[in-house]
Scaffold this motif. Structure first.
Motif, short mmCIF file in Angstrom:
data_model
loop_
_atom_site.label_atom_id
_atom_site.label_comp_id
_atom_site.label_asym_id
_atom_site.label_seq_id
_atom_site.Cartn_x
_atom_site.Cartn_y
_atom_site.Cartn_z
N TYR A 119 1.83 8.43 -5.71
CA TYR A 119 1.07 7.28 -5.22
C TYR A 119 1.88 6.47 -4.23
O TYR A 119 1.36 5.98 -3.23
N TRP A 120 3.18 6.32 -4.49
CA TRP A 120 4.04 5.55 -3.59
C TRP A 120 4.12 6.22 -2.23
O TRP A 120 4.02 5.55 -1.19
N ILE A 121 4.29 7.56 -2.20
CA ILE A 121 4.32 8.28 -0.93
C ILE A 121 3.01 8.04 -0.17
O ILE A 121 3.00 7.78 1.03
N THR A 122 1.90 8.12 -0.90
CA THR A 122 0.59 7.94 -0.27
C THR A 122 0.49 6.59 0.42
O THR A 122 0.00 6.49 1.55
N THR A 123 0.95 5.54 -0.25
CA THR A 123 0.74 4.19 0.28
C THR A 123 1.53 3.92 1.54
O THR A 123 0.97 3.45 2.54
N TRP A 124 2.83 4.25 1.56
CA TRP A 124 3.59 3.86 2.75
C TRP A 124 3.32 4.76 3.95
O TRP A 124 3.33 4.30 5.10
N VAL A 125 3.02 6.04 3.71
CA VAL A 125 2.65 6.91 4.82
C VAL A 125 1.28 6.51 5.37
O VAL A 125 1.07 6.44 6.58
N THR A 320 -0.59 -2.79 0.98
CA THR A 320 0.81 -3.23 0.90
C THR A 320 1.13 -3.72 -0.51
O THR A 320 2.20 -3.44 -1.06
N LEU A 321 0.20 -4.46 -1.12
CA LEU A 321 0.40 -4.90 -2.50
C LEU A 321 0.46 -3.70 -3.45
O LEU A 321 1.35 -3.60 -4.29
N LEU A 322 -0.48 -2.78 -3.30
CA LEU A 322 -0.52 -1.61 -4.19
C LEU A 322 0.72 -0.74 -4.03
O LEU A 322 1.18 -0.12 -4.99
N SER A 323 1.28 -0.70 -2.82
CA SER A 323 2.45 0.13 -2.58
C SER A 323 3.65 -0.33 -3.40
O SER A 323 4.57 0.46 -3.65
N ALA A 324 3.65 -1.59 -3.82
CA ALA A 324 4.77 -2.11 -4.61
C ALA A 324 4.47 -2.17 -6.10
O ALA A 324 5.40 -2.21 -6.91
N GLN A 325 3.19 -2.14 -6.48
CA GLN A 325 2.84 -2.33 -7.88
C GLN A 325 3.22 -1.13 -8.75
O GLN A 325 3.76 -1.30 -9.85
N THR A 326 2.95 0.07 -8.28
CA THR A 326 3.27 1.25 -9.09
C THR A 326 4.78 1.44 -9.24
O THR A 326 5.26 1.67 -10.36
N PRO A 327 5.59 1.35 -8.15
CA PRO A 327 7.04 1.40 -8.35
C PRO A 327 7.55 0.29 -9.27
O PRO A 327 8.51 0.50 -10.03
#
Length: 465
Positions: A119-125, A320-327
């Motif tokens: 999920y993290w890879i998905t968000t920032w790419v 941007t918010l979701l990209s930090a929530q899972t990590p």
């Protein structure tokens, strides 16, 4: 939050569920931190589902004919089923992290890490790709695409402005998300509804323009549309920031998904009925053509470009918010570096910072490289990595329903939950198949790279213990 003179005990969590922490020890307090109510949670889901792709969607599916509307309807059923599954899982475990939390609870640390990593890879790419695409709409309003570095700076600004809103706190994230969702939903709905007054059935074209069977046409069209509903998990990922999460996450997920489906279906139908089929197949701006056909003039391109820019900026804010929530959730369990667990004003600031820096570096690479093939490949990979958390979350629901643990299953809704979960599982598998061989191959390599990271983190945990 209102404080009464008498302290009240929180209601106990239902059997088989996890209590919601009353206070976050990592900085989830202060006037800039605010939990999301149902409207903001719904806006987060709808805003993240509807990005900039909707403005090209009618032209993308036009070569298949109006059978594409059938494909939309089938996919909507699958997306709503997935939304219902996320709602049931969040009702059982309303912690921040969504699919990561569900996978780890059902299958252990490794499955949870894979969900978080993918999920993290998905968000920032995806954020980098979204910003680059947004520059194309910005160029209609302010010419920037003619110079490479001007376009690059514009793309970076489109990423950092939402990041700054996130750094300011959840109060501002929620405000930006709600306003941007309204600003993009209203004009899209106006075009969708207004188009019905100018609707001409003669412009619809053939039902099946492929010349083959209808089922084959639906499947081929669906492959293009499958990823139109990515983002359905948004409220579940941010469940820890949602008030009354056990109830509101599910409601926001279903309402947001249904609202996005309404915009997709009505918008596509409206464009089909106002722009001739022959012209629509070759159109590069179908919504602009529809606006010009309805109201005359040539201002449709400017209006649609502005709406698309607002849409994509709001989408970047939410992602941007979701990209930090899972990590953040994984870091609290020791599966990601501890720095990702730091929060300020309700936002995992380290996660936001790392994500926006990585996305910025990828954006700069896109504009400096002589070829965009690597960038395009990375974007293609996200079509697969996004489906990994969905499949793991759906599998977690299957596990709960089949495990025989009465305390974790609502027996009164067992049959309904089983049917919904089966549809969601089929939809998740369809997403994986729709990603294509190349995306699956490259995506698996990214997942394997995550295994090395997991090994390092697991070793550190054991050494610390």
């Amino acid at each position: 939050m209102h404080v009464s003179g008498t302290a009240q005990r929180p209601a106990p969590a239902p059997p088989g569920t996890h209590p919601v922490p009353a206070e976050d020890p990592n900085g989830d307090t202060g006037r800039h931190a605010r939990r999301f109510g149902l409207p903001v949670a719904t806006a987060l889901v709808m805003g993240n589902i509807i990005g900039g792709g909707i403005f090209l969607l009618p032209a993308s599916v036009a070569p298949y004919g109006t059978v594409s509307l059938v494909a939309f309807a089938v996919l909507t059923v699958g997306a709503v089923a997935l939304a219902l599954v996320f709602g049931r899982l969040a009702e059982r475990d309303p912690r921040t992290g969504g699919p990561y939390v569900y996978a780890r609870e059902a299958f252990g640390d490794f499955a949870g890490f894979l969900a978080a990593w993918a999920y993290w890879i998905t968000t920032w790419v995806s954020n980098a790709a979204l910003a680059v695409a947004a520059v194309g709409y910005l160029d209609v309003l302010i010419p920037v695409a003619g110079h490479r570095w001007s376009a690059c700076l514009a793309a970076l600004a489109l990423q950092w402005l939402p990041a700054l809103a996130n750094f300011a706190g959840t109060r501002y994230v929620g405000a930006v998300q709600l306003v941007s969702t309204v600003l993009k939903f209203v004009p899209l709905l106006l075009v969708a509804v207004g188009g019905m007054f100018f609707f001409d059935p003669a412009k619809l074209g053939p039902f099946n323009a492929t010349g083959g069977g209808a089922i084959g046409a639906v499947s081929a069209c669906a492959a293009l549309l499958l990823f139109s509903y990515l983002g359905v998990e948004s409220a579940a990922v941010s469940a820890g920031e949602v008030r009354d999460a056990r109830r509101n996450v599910g409601r926001a997920t279903v309402i947001g998904t249904a609202g996005a489906a309404l915009v997709y279906l009505l918008g596509t139908l409206s464009v089909f009925g106002t722009v001739g089929h022959g012209r629509l197949v070759t159109s590069t701006a179908p919504f602009s053509d529809a606006v010009n056909a309805m109201f005359g003039g040539s201002w449709g391109g400017w209006a649609v470009a502005l709406a698309a820019l607002v849409s994509m900026t709001g989408c970047l804010n939410g992602w941007t918010l979701l990209s930090a929530q899972t990590p953040y959730a994984a870091a609290r369990d020791g599966l990601f570096p501890a720095a990702f667990a730091r929060r300020r004003r309700g936002v995992p600031t380290v996660g936001v910072g790392v994500t926006v820096v990585l996305a910025s570096l990828l954006t700069v690479y896109n504009y400096t490289a002589g070829s965009a093939k690597v960038f395009d490949m990375l974007v293609l990979v996200t079509t697969f990595t996004a489906t990994v958390p969905y499949l793991l979350a759906t599998a977690a629901q299957v596990f709960h329903l089949m495990s025989g643990r009465r305390e974790s299953v609502d027996r009164a809704r067992l049959v309904r939950d089983a049917v919904v979960t089966a549809v969601a599982a089929a939809f998740s598998m369809w997403l994986v198949a729709g990603a294509g061989y190349a995306a699956v191959y490259q995506g698996v390599l990214f997942l394997f790279a995550g295994i090395v990271v997991y090994a390092v983190m697991a070793a550190r945990r054991q050494r610390t213990a």
